[in-house]
Design an enzyme around this catalytic site. Structure first.
Site, PDB file in Angstrom:
ATOM      1  N   THR A   1      13.221 -44.239   4.382  1.00  0.00           N
ATOM      2  CA  THR A   1      12.968 -45.608   3.936  1.00  0.00           C
ATOM      3  C   THR A   1      13.821 -45.882   2.707  1.00  0.00           C
ATOM      4  O   THR A   1      13.634 -45.260   1.662  1.00  0.00           O
ATOM      5  CB  THR A   1      11.479 -45.798   3.609  1.00  0.00           C
ATOM      6  OG1 THR A   1      10.715 -45.515   4.786  1.00  0.00           O
ATOM      7  CG2 THR A   1      11.208 -47.230   3.161  1.00  0.00           C
TER       8      THR A   1
ATOM      9  N   GLU B   1       0.909 -41.232   8.986  1.00  0.00           N
ATOM     10  CA  GLU B   1       0.467 -39.871   8.717  1.00  0.00           C
ATOM     11  C   GLU B   1      -0.894 -39.664   9.370  1.00  0.00           C
ATOM     12  O   GLU B   1      -1.779 -40.500   9.284  1.00  0.00           O
ATOM     13  CB  GLU B   1       0.376 -39.621   7.208  1.00  0.00           C
ATOM     14  CG  GLU B   1       1.733 -39.525   6.535  1.00  0.00           C
ATOM     15  CD  GLU B   1       1.618 -39.069   5.091  1.00  0.00           C
ATOM     16  OE1 GLU B   1       0.799 -38.187   4.815  1.00  0.00           O
ATOM     17  OE2 GLU B   1       2.354 -39.609   4.246  1.00  0.00           O
TER      18      GLU B   1
ATOM     19  N   PHE C   1       8.436 -45.637  11.773  1.00  0.00           N
ATOM     20  CA  PHE C   1       7.151 -46.344  11.672  1.00  0.00           C
ATOM     21  C   PHE C   1       6.037 -45.379  12.079  1.00  0.00           C
ATOM     22  O   PHE C   1       5.311 -45.607  13.050  1.00  0.00           O
ATOM     23  CB  PHE C   1       7.151 -47.587  12.562  1.00  0.00           C
ATOM     24  CG  PHE C   1       8.175 -48.616  12.171  1.00  0.00           C
ATOM     25  CD1 PHE C   1       7.908 -49.549  11.185  1.00  0.00           C
ATOM     26  CD2 PHE C   1       9.424 -48.639  12.775  1.00  0.00           C
ATOM     27  CE1 PHE C   1       8.851 -50.501  10.804  1.00  0.00           C
ATOM     28  CE2 PHE C   1      10.375 -49.580  12.413  1.00  0.00           C
ATOM     29  CZ  PHE C   1      10.089 -50.507  11.424  1.00  0.00           C
ATOM     30  N   LEU C   2       5.926 -44.282  11.347  1.00  0.00           N
ATOM     31  CA  LEU C   2       4.982 -43.225  11.680  1.00  0.00           C
ATOM     32  C   LEU C   2       3.796 -43.251  10.734  1.00  0.00           C
ATOM     33  O   LEU C   2       3.979 -43.315   9.522  1.00  0.00           O
ATOM     34  CB  LEU C   2       5.658 -41.857  11.604  1.00  0.00           C
ATOM     35  CG  LEU C   2       6.956 -41.681  12.396  1.00  0.00           C
ATOM     36  CD1 LEU C   2       7.522 -40.287  12.163  1.00  0.00           C
ATOM     37  CD2 LEU C   2       6.724 -41.922  13.881  1.00  0.00           C
TER      38      LEU C   2
ATOM     39  N   PHE D   1      -6.381 -52.924   9.936  1.00  0.00           N
ATOM     40  CA  PHE D   1      -6.052 -52.900   8.508  1.00  0.00           C
ATOM     41  C   PHE D   1      -6.868 -53.892   7.679  1.00  0.00           C
ATOM     42  O   PHE D   1      -6.437 -54.304   6.614  1.00  0.00           O
ATOM     43  CB  PHE D   1      -4.551 -53.140   8.294  1.00  0.00           C
ATOM     44  CG  PHE D   1      -3.730 -51.899   8.505  1.00  0.00           C
ATOM     45  CD1 PHE D   1      -3.356 -51.106   7.440  1.00  0.00           C
ATOM     46  CD2 PHE D   1      -3.364 -51.499   9.778  1.00  0.00           C
ATOM     47  CE1 PHE D   1      -2.616 -49.943   7.633  1.00  0.00           C
ATOM     48  CE2 PHE D   1      -2.641 -50.342   9.993  1.00  0.00           C
ATOM     49  CZ  PHE D   1      -2.263 -49.562   8.914  1.00  0.00           C
ATOM     50  N   ILE D   2      -8.046 -54.255   8.155  1.00  0.00           N
ATOM     51  CA  ILE D   2      -8.948 -55.049   7.317  1.00  0.00           C
ATOM     52  C   ILE D   2     -10.272 -54.305   7.151  1.00  0.00           C
ATOM     53  O   ILE D   2     -11.346 -54.846   7.365  1.00  0.00           O
ATOM     54  CB  ILE D   2      -9.156 -56.494   7.842  1.00  0.00           C
ATOM     55  CG1 ILE D   2      -9.662 -56.504   9.282  1.00  0.00           C
ATOM     56  CG2 ILE D   2      -7.884 -57.305   7.718  1.00  0.00           C
ATOM     57  CD1 ILE D   2     -10.134 -57.901   9.732  1.00  0.00           C
TER      58      ILE D   2
ATOM     59  N   VAL E   1       8.734 -37.117   8.163  1.00  0.00           N
ATOM     60  CA  VAL E   1       9.589 -37.884   9.073  1.00  0.00           C
ATOM     61  C   VAL E   1      10.561 -36.964   9.797  1.00  0.00           C
ATOM     62  O   VAL E   1      10.695 -37.009  11.027  1.00  0.00           O
ATOM     63  CB  VAL E   1      10.350 -38.985   8.308  1.00  0.00           C
ATOM     64  CG1 VAL E   1      11.324 -39.706   9.247  1.00  0.00           C
ATOM     65  CG2 VAL E   1       9.371 -39.979   7.707  1.00  0.00           C
TER      66      VAL E   1
ATOM     67  N   CYS F   1       3.983 -43.956   1.321  1.00  0.00           N
ATOM     68  CA  CYS F   1       4.709 -45.122   1.833  1.00  0.00           C
ATOM     69  C   CYS F   1       4.330 -46.432   1.146  1.00  0.00           C
ATOM     70  O   CYS F   1       5.153 -47.042   0.467  1.00  0.00           O
ATOM     71  CB  CYS F   1       4.486 -45.250   3.335  1.00  0.00           C
ATOM     72  SG  CYS F   1       5.201 -43.894   4.295  1.00  0.00           S
TER      73      CYS F   1
ATOM     74  N   ASN G   1       5.621 -52.491   6.037  1.00  0.00           N
ATOM     75  CA  ASN G   1       4.688 -51.792   5.162  1.00  0.00           C
ATOM     76  C   ASN G   1       4.058 -52.724   4.136  1.00  0.00           C
ATOM     77  O   ASN G   1       2.875 -52.582   3.794  1.00  0.00           O
ATOM     78  CB  ASN G   1       5.387 -50.630   4.464  1.00  0.00           C
ATOM     79  CG  ASN G   1       5.456 -49.388   5.351  1.00  0.00           C
ATOM     80  OD1 ASN G   1       4.929 -49.378   6.451  1.00  0.00           O
ATOM     81  ND2 ASN G   1       6.117 -48.358   4.876  1.00  0.00           N
TER      82      ASN G   1
END
Length: 456
Positions: free
Chosen positions: A121, A158, A155-156, A255-256, A11, A266, A214
């Protein structure tokens, strides 16, 4: 606007390089002199696509500076970004030791007005703690200096962090001070040329937004993994199911993707931290607990598939598994909470030998696995295949997506692939004579299992 950034991890270093790229003078402070020396030589101690070039260019052009001295970093800087780690403790709570230390150091060294920005965070209420610690140090010095503490969560992703910072979906700022909000708006204006991306809210709402984001993404991953496991039981194909539900704009395709569970620095940490925050407030977060439990189970699914297959061949003891992918995801060298480590732990505890390869994470994984004599980390993806009884694909690196299947088959003792990322078409693997086990789909059996015992 000069900026001081404390902490040069993912970050901090990405933020520093991107702010410098837009013209700001940035002073990075890190307690580790070896890290500072590396950065001052124009080299980067973490792998993130595009980052080293960005750091080197801005350092060479005089906008990016590295030091171990926080007083040097604070001189003439209006903004002080806290970007240190908040690792999980044994109880799952975020460890705020580094954040506390930075707050105290700021209070001991600041000489004029500062805007202190929590970018790490951190649990809800941390900004209040930071404010109290800074004020306590100022009181000890007998100084009355004005300062503000702001929440500005990152909100990065990797592997795509530079692009995420340069082209953010949104910039969340938690503050009740209109002047402070306007100053941050100016700071971030180069990253919002096409539209206003800043959302100003209360400090605690900003802190909560990071955790909520997240946890929502982690929930989607655990959900699709749960559905994939049920698909295997009922004879459905998760690829078809994913297309069917993803076409609904309320759900979407992001993300599915079924797989081996989420890892990294994270999602596991943040889900656990929010669960603990809820418990501290006498609330039982049933959904988040389920997300965590499903993920723990999912990290062992591929290992169970390997064990089930070899159960009819004398078990996994003494067998060798080639493993592609050690990082928790592609385009990073991060192996924190990586599913690969759980798979390796499970199989080697039962006597299996592992030969592993990863394009970037090999060194980091080797350090964590150095006490496990059953694991060898090699530097060539095809070298690990030689003499292995099967191949497991754990991370979705691009170079694994379209490999030389003939070469794989020739090097393996058995033509067997365990695919934790559903990278390959089952029909093609079947036609080439492989046994193929993936996630949420019917396995392909080549019919050679009956005679395999004699060959191995």
């Amino acid at each position: 606007m000069d900026i001081c950034i404390v902490g040069t991890g993912y970050v901090g270093l990405v933020s520093a390089a991107c702010f410098a790229e837009m013209g700001s003078n940035v002073y990075c402070v890190d307690a580790n002199p070896e890290v500072v020396e590396t950065l001052n030589q124009g080299r980067v101690h973490i792998f993130e696509p595009g980052l080293e070039e960005l750091v080197r260019r801005n350092r060479d052009q005089g906008r990016l500076h590295f030091t171990t001295d926080i007083s040097e970093g604070l001189d003439n800087c209006l903004f002080v970004f806290i970007c240190v780690g908040t690792p999980p403790g044994e109880d799952g709570r975020a460890d705020l030791g580094f954040v506390r230390q930075v707050a105290r150091d700021v209070g001991r060294n600041m000489q004029d007005y500062k805007i202190v920005v929590d970018k790490s965070t951190v649990p809800v209420g941390t900004a209040d703690m930071v404010r109290e610690l800074i004020q306590a140090e100022l009181d000890k010095r007998g100084l009355e200096l004005e300062f503000d503490v702001v929440s500005n969560p990152e909100f990065l992703k990797e592997g795509d962090a530079v692009s995420d910072f340069m082209k953010p979906d949104r910039v969340i700022v938690g503050t009740d001070n209109i002047r402070t909000a306007e100053l941050l708006k100016v700071l971030y204006s180069p990253f919002a040329r096409s539209r206003d991306k800043m959302m100003v809210m209360g400090v605690r709402s900003a802190e909560m937004t990071k955790y909520a984001a997240n946890c929502m993404l982690a929930t989607k991953i655990s959900f699709i993994n749960e559905i994939a496991n049920i698909c295997e039981k009922v004879g459905a194909d998760i690829s078809d199911v994913r297309r069917g539900i993803g076409s609904d704009h309320r759900i979407g395709y992001h993300f599915i993707y079924p797989g081996v569970g989420f890892g990294g620095s994270c999602f596991p940490k943040d889900v656990s931290a929010l669960i603990n925050t809820a418990h501290e407030k006498q609330y039982t977060p049933g959904l988040l607990q389920a997300v965590e439990e499903v993920n723990r189970f999912q990290k062992k699914v591929l290992a169970r598939k390997v064990q089930d297959y070899f159960s009819g061949l004398g078990g996994v003891e003494g067998k060798t598994l080639a493993l592609w992918g050690l990082a928790f995801k592609a385009n990073t060298d991060d192996v924190r909470e990586a599913p690969s480590l759980e798979i390796i732990k499970e199989l080697t505890s039962r006597g299996m030998l592992i030969k592993a390869y990863d394009p970037q994470a090999g060194k980091n994984a080797s350090r964590l696995l150095q006490d496990n004599s059953s694991v060898k980390v090699l530097e060539d993806q095809y070298e690990v295949l030689q003499g292995a009884h099967a191949l497991a694909v754990v991370t979705e690196w691009n170079q694994f997506r379209n490999p030389d299947l003939k070469r794989i088959k020739a090097r393996l003792q058995l033509p067997v692939i365990f695919d934790g990322r559903n990278l390959y078409p089952p029909r093609m693997l079947e036609e080439m004579g492989f046994s193929y086990f993936c996630m949420g789909r019917k396995p392909v059996l080549n019919g050679l299992e009956n005679g395999a015992q004699e060959r191995i």
